[in-house]
Design a protein around this motif. Structure first.
Motif, PDB file in Angstrom:
ATOM      1  N   ALA A 160     -67.665 100.680 -83.398  1.00 21.76           N
ATOM      2  CA  ALA A 160     -68.517  99.528 -84.315  1.00 21.76           C
ATOM      3  C   ALA A 160     -69.674  98.791 -84.567  1.00 21.76           C
ATOM      4  O   ALA A 160     -70.569  98.882 -85.018  1.00 21.76           O
ATOM      5  N   CYS A 161     -69.623  98.696 -82.945  1.00 24.98           N
ATOM      6  CA  CYS A 161     -70.541  97.865 -82.677  1.00 24.98           C
ATOM      7  C   CYS A 161     -72.003  98.580 -82.147  1.00 24.98           C
ATOM      8  O   CYS A 161     -73.037  98.244 -82.375  1.00 24.98           O
ATOM      9  N   CYS A 162     -71.788 100.478 -82.361  1.00 24.46           N
ATOM     10  CA  CYS A 162     -72.724 101.045 -81.736  1.00 24.46           C
ATOM     11  C   CYS A 162     -73.960 101.331 -83.260  1.00 24.46           C
ATOM     12  O   CYS A 162     -74.850 102.124 -83.178  1.00 24.46           O
ATOM     13  N   ARG A 163     -72.835 100.871 -84.302  1.00 27.20           N
ATOM     14  CA  ARG A 163     -73.592 100.981 -85.633  1.00 27.20           C
ATOM     15  C   ARG A 163     -73.975  99.432 -86.324  1.00 27.20           C
ATOM     16  O   ARG A 163     -74.324  99.683 -87.863  1.00 27.20           O
ATOM     17  N   LEU A 192     -86.000  94.917 -79.306  1.00 22.65           N
ATOM     18  CA  LEU A 192     -85.315  95.289 -79.849  1.00 22.65           C
ATOM     19  C   LEU A 192     -84.786  96.452 -79.498  1.00 22.65           C
ATOM     20  O   LEU A 192     -86.197  97.149 -79.769  1.00 22.65           O
ATOM     21  N   MET A 193     -83.997  97.385 -79.123  1.00 27.99           N
ATOM     22  CA  MET A 193     -83.674  98.904 -79.920  1.00 27.99           C
ATOM     23  C   MET A 193     -83.745  99.536 -81.060  1.00 27.99           C
ATOM     24  O   MET A 193     -82.669  98.625 -81.383  1.00 27.99           O
ATOM     25  N   MET A 194     -84.838 100.077 -81.782  1.00 29.12           N
ATOM     26  CA  MET A 194     -84.743 100.496 -83.142  1.00 29.12           C
ATOM     27  C   MET A 194     -83.138 101.107 -83.878  1.00 29.12           C
ATOM     28  O   MET A 194     -83.173 101.704 -82.434  1.00 29.12           O
ATOM     29  N   ARG A 228     -70.786 109.025 -78.838  1.00 27.99           N
ATOM     30  CA  ARG A 228     -70.209 108.395 -77.188  1.00 27.99           C
ATOM     31  C   ARG A 228     -71.674 107.807 -76.789  1.00 27.99           C
ATOM     32  O   ARG A 228     -72.579 108.478 -77.308  1.00 27.99           O
ATOM     33  N   CYS A 229     -72.033 106.500 -75.961  1.00 29.01           N
ATOM     34  CA  CYS A 229     -73.104 106.092 -75.680  1.00 29.01           C
ATOM     35  C   CYS A 229     -73.574 106.797 -74.634  1.00 29.01           C
ATOM     36  O   CYS A 229     -73.059 107.221 -73.779  1.00 29.01           O
ATOM     37  N   SER A 230     -74.987 107.414 -74.710  1.00 26.56           N
ATOM     38  CA  SER A 230     -75.323 108.529 -73.999  1.00 26.56           C
ATOM     39  C   SER A 230     -75.924 108.047 -72.559  1.00 26.56           C
ATOM     40  O   SER A 230     -76.763 108.403 -71.567  1.00 26.56           O
ATOM     41  N   ILE A 231     -75.586 106.419 -72.994  1.00 27.06           N
ATOM     42  CA  ILE A 231     -76.439 105.858 -71.329  1.00 27.06           C
ATOM     43  C   ILE A 231     -75.804 104.610 -70.752  1.00 27.06           C
ATOM     44  O   ILE A 231     -75.949 104.346 -70.604  1.00 27.06           O
ATOM     45  N   TYR A 232     -74.476 105.691 -70.774  1.00 34.15           N
ATOM     46  CA  TYR A 232     -73.428 104.601 -70.449  1.00 34.15           C
ATOM     47  C   TYR A 232     -72.877 103.782 -69.289  1.00 34.15           C
ATOM     48  O   TYR A 232     -72.953 102.695 -69.379  1.00 34.15           O
ATOM     49  N   ASP A 285     -77.108 103.422 -86.769  1.00 36.89           N
ATOM     50  CA  ASP A 285     -76.945 103.609 -86.001  1.00 36.89           C
ATOM     51  C   ASP A 285     -77.575 104.008 -84.993  1.00 36.89           C
ATOM     52  O   ASP A 285     -78.632 103.829 -85.423  1.00 36.89           O
ATOM     53  N   CYS A 286     -76.930 103.254 -83.806  1.00 37.16           N
ATOM     54  CA  CYS A 286     -78.194 102.969 -82.023  1.00 37.16           C
ATOM     55  C   CYS A 286     -78.414 104.676 -82.007  1.00 37.16           C
ATOM     56  O   CYS A 286     -77.527 105.573 -82.184  1.00 37.16           O
ATOM     57  N   PRO A 287     -79.412 104.764 -81.326  1.00 40.48           N
ATOM     58  CA  PRO A 287     -80.582 105.709 -81.191  1.00 40.48           C
ATOM     59  C   PRO A 287     -79.435 106.546 -80.339  1.00 40.48           C
ATOM     60  O   PRO A 287     -79.737 107.941 -79.560  1.00 40.48           O
ATOM     61  N   MET A 288     -79.134 105.580 -79.334  1.00 43.04           N
ATOM     62  CA  MET A 288     -78.271 106.320 -78.360  1.00 43.04           C
ATOM     63  C   MET A 288     -77.300 106.951 -78.336  1.00 43.04           C
ATOM     64  O   MET A 288     -76.138 107.466 -77.655  1.00 43.04           O
ATOM     65  N   LEU A 289     -76.675 106.427 -79.365  1.00 43.68           N
ATOM     66  CA  LEU A 289     -74.989 107.185 -79.754  1.00 43.68           C
ATOM     67  C   LEU A 289     -75.339 108.671 -80.200  1.00 43.68           C
ATOM     68  O   LEU A 289     -75.752 108.595 -80.938  1.00 43.68           O
ATOM     69  N   VAL A 290     -75.189 109.440 -79.404  1.00 45.57           N
ATOM     70  CA  VAL A 290     -74.689 110.749 -79.414  1.00 45.57           C
ATOM     71  C   VAL A 290     -72.946 111.051 -79.757  1.00 45.57           C
ATOM     72  O   VAL A 290     -72.367 111.397 -78.438  1.00 45.57           O
ATOM     73  N   HIS A 334     -76.145 102.541 -67.969  1.00 40.33           N
ATOM     74  CA  HIS A 334     -77.182 101.686 -68.162  1.00 40.33           C
ATOM     75  C   HIS A 334     -77.005 101.201 -69.403  1.00 40.33           C
ATOM     76  O   HIS A 334     -78.156 100.799 -69.883  1.00 40.33           O
ATOM     77  N   ARG A 335     -76.142 101.234 -70.113  1.00 40.74           N
ATOM     78  CA  ARG A 335     -75.927 100.410 -71.715  1.00 40.74           C
ATOM     79  C   ARG A 335     -76.518  98.686 -71.051  1.00 40.74           C
ATOM     80  O   ARG A 335     -76.584  98.057 -70.153  1.00 40.74           O
ATOM     81  N   PRO A 336     -77.442  98.736 -72.680  1.00 43.38           N
ATOM     82  CA  PRO A 336     -77.412  96.590 -72.560  1.00 43.38           C
ATOM     83  C   PRO A 336     -76.741  96.007 -71.987  1.00 43.38           C
ATOM     84  O   PRO A 336     -75.434  96.322 -72.391  1.00 43.38           O
ATOM     85  N   ARG A 337     -76.447  94.837 -71.257  1.00 44.06           N
ATOM     86  CA  ARG A 337     -75.983  93.745 -70.848  1.00 44.06           C
ATOM     87  C   ARG A 337     -75.407  93.101 -72.483  1.00 44.06           C
ATOM     88  O   ARG A 337     -73.708  93.178 -72.168  1.00 44.06           O
ATOM     89  N   MET A 338     -75.592  93.268 -72.914  1.00 43.30           N
ATOM     90  CA  MET A 338     -75.178  92.694 -74.970  1.00 43.30           C
ATOM     91  C   MET A 338     -74.086  93.684 -75.120  1.00 43.30           C
ATOM     92  O   MET A 338     -73.330  93.634 -75.982  1.00 43.30           O
ATOM     93  N   CYS A 339     -73.899  95.559 -75.258  1.00 41.60           N
ATOM     94  CA  CYS A 339     -73.426  95.862 -75.185  1.00 41.60           C
ATOM     95  C   CYS A 339     -71.815  96.034 -73.801  1.00 41.60           C
ATOM     96  O   CYS A 339     -70.919  95.945 -74.349  1.00 41.60           O
ATOM     97  N   ARG A 340     -72.411  95.444 -72.651  1.00 46.31           N
ATOM     98  CA  ARG A 340     -71.051  95.841 -71.606  1.00 46.31           C
ATOM     99  C   ARG A 340     -70.049  94.427 -72.094  1.00 46.31           C
ATOM    100  O   ARG A 340     -68.989  94.396 -71.255  1.00 46.31           O
ATOM    101  N   ASN A 355     -78.506  95.498 -84.158  1.00 46.54           N
ATOM    102  CA  ASN A 355     -79.255  95.002 -83.275  1.00 46.54           C
ATOM    103  C   ASN A 355     -79.632  94.727 -82.061  1.00 46.54           C
ATOM    104  O   ASN A 355     -78.890  93.882 -81.705  1.00 46.54           O
ATOM    105  N   ILE A 356     -79.588  95.688 -80.916  1.00 42.55           N
ATOM    106  CA  ILE A 356     -79.375  96.223 -80.042  1.00 42.55           C
ATOM    107  C   ILE A 356     -80.257  95.010 -78.968  1.00 42.55           C
ATOM    108  O   ILE A 356     -81.524  96.086 -78.745  1.00 42.55           O
ATOM    109  N   LEU A 357     -80.436  93.634 -78.571  1.00 41.32           N
ATOM    110  CA  LEU A 357     -80.894  93.172 -77.595  1.00 41.32           C
ATOM    111  C   LEU A 357     -81.429  93.308 -76.208  1.00 41.32           C
ATOM    112  O   LEU A 357     -80.109  94.606 -75.681  1.00 41.32           O
TER     113      LEU A 357
HETATM  114  S1  SF4 Z   1     -76.124 101.319 -76.158  1.00 47.40           S
HETATM  115 FE1  SF4 Z   1     -74.444 102.376 -76.544  1.00 47.40          FE
HETATM  116  S2  SF4 Z   1     -73.328 101.207 -76.041  1.00 47.40           S
HETATM  117 FE2  SF4 Z   1     -75.158 100.117 -76.570  1.00 47.40          FE
HETATM  118  S3  SF4 Z   1     -74.773 100.086 -79.427  1.00 47.40           S
HETATM  119 FE3  SF4 Z   1     -75.839 102.013 -78.090  1.00 47.40          FE
HETATM  120  S4  SF4 Z   1     -74.480 103.652 -78.170  1.00 47.40           S
HETATM  121 FE4  SF4 Z   1     -73.700 101.674 -78.079  1.00 47.40          FE
END
Ligand code: SF4
Ligand code: SF4
Length: 217
Positions: free
Chosen positions: A36-39, A73-75, A89-93, A81-86, A95-101, A42-44
């Motif tokens: 849900a967080c990845c969808r 902000l990541m577009m 799964r998080c494709s940059i797990y 959806d976050c573009p890193m969600l592939v 190295h994911r942003p602090r906000m996600c961690r 706005n990821i800072l």
């Molecule tokens: S960077 Fe990864 S963990 Fe963060 S929102 Fe995107 S897919 Fe999810």
């Protein structure tokens, strides 16, 4: 019928979350298959997150208005959806942003607040969590966090005047930070004081003071 997810013992969760807030550690959320967080966010990405920024195409980075200079902000995709969600799964797990961690949706049932009307999937997940209360302290501490959440949510204007963010996640985290003021007088308080002033202004002043202390650590 709604499903129920084990959120863990309340006091253990509270101690770990307060520690993560104070040292900017990672949240250890048993997310399972939830994304849900990845969808919905706005990821800072803060300017100092160079490792993360190196793994996100510059075409996906846009300046974050109303944030400190250099934060981005990541577009997101058209779907939200976050573009890193592939492949779910998080494709940059790593190295994911602090906000996600650091994001932990259990903070909403802990504080009695909702994620917000624009985040229904997170609210649905948040409503599924069920804390355990193996000791009386677990209950008392949860009641104190709920009281802090209620007071803070009812005094957004006061917080805004003190330059404290008033979005739902920030309010919920502030409730975790300030719960000790709402503990019964005979309970152990985090700051060792015996009786706390829980008038709205006193709570906001104390929150500002604590955050100021953390900022200079
Ligand atoms: S960077 Fe990864 S963990 Fe963060 S929102 Fe995107 S897919 Fe999810
Ligand atoms: S909504 Fe909660 S469970 Fe779902 S990915 Fe985010 S933190 Fe994890």
């Amino acid at each position: 019928m709604s499903r129920e997810l084990a959120a863990g013992d309340f006091s253990t969760w509270l101690a770990e979350t307060r520690s993560a807030i104070s040292v900017e550690g990672s949240a250890n959320v048993p997310c399972g298959t939830c994304t849900a967080c990845c969808r919905t966010h706005n990821i800072l990405i803060a300017a100092d997150e160079t490792e993360t920024l190196a793994h996100v195409a510059s075409t996906l980075q846009i300046p974050a208005s109303r944030m400190p200079h250099g934060d981005l902000l990541m577009m997101h995709e058209e779907s939200g959806d976050c573009p890193m969600l592939v492949d779910e799964r998080c494709s940059i797990y790593e190295h994911r942003p602090r906000m996600c961690r650091t994001y932990d949706c259990r903070v909403f049932p802990a504080s009695g607040l909702a994620a917000g009307e624009d985040k229904p999937v997170i609210d649905e997940q948040a409503r599924s969590w069920s804390f355990s209360y193996p000791t009386s302290s677990d209950r008392v501490e949860h009641d104190a966090v709920l009281a802090a959440g209620s007071l803070l949510a009812g005094n957004r204007q006061l917080l805004a005047e003190a330059d404290i963010p008033t979005n739902q996640i920030q309010l919920a985290l502030a409730a975790v930070e300030m719960y000790d003021l709402f503990m019964p007088p005979d309970s152990a308080r985090a700051d060792g004081a015996a009786v706390a002033d829980t008038t709205p202004l006193a709570v906001v002043v104390e929150l500002t003071r604590r955050r100021g202390l953390r900022a200079v650590d």
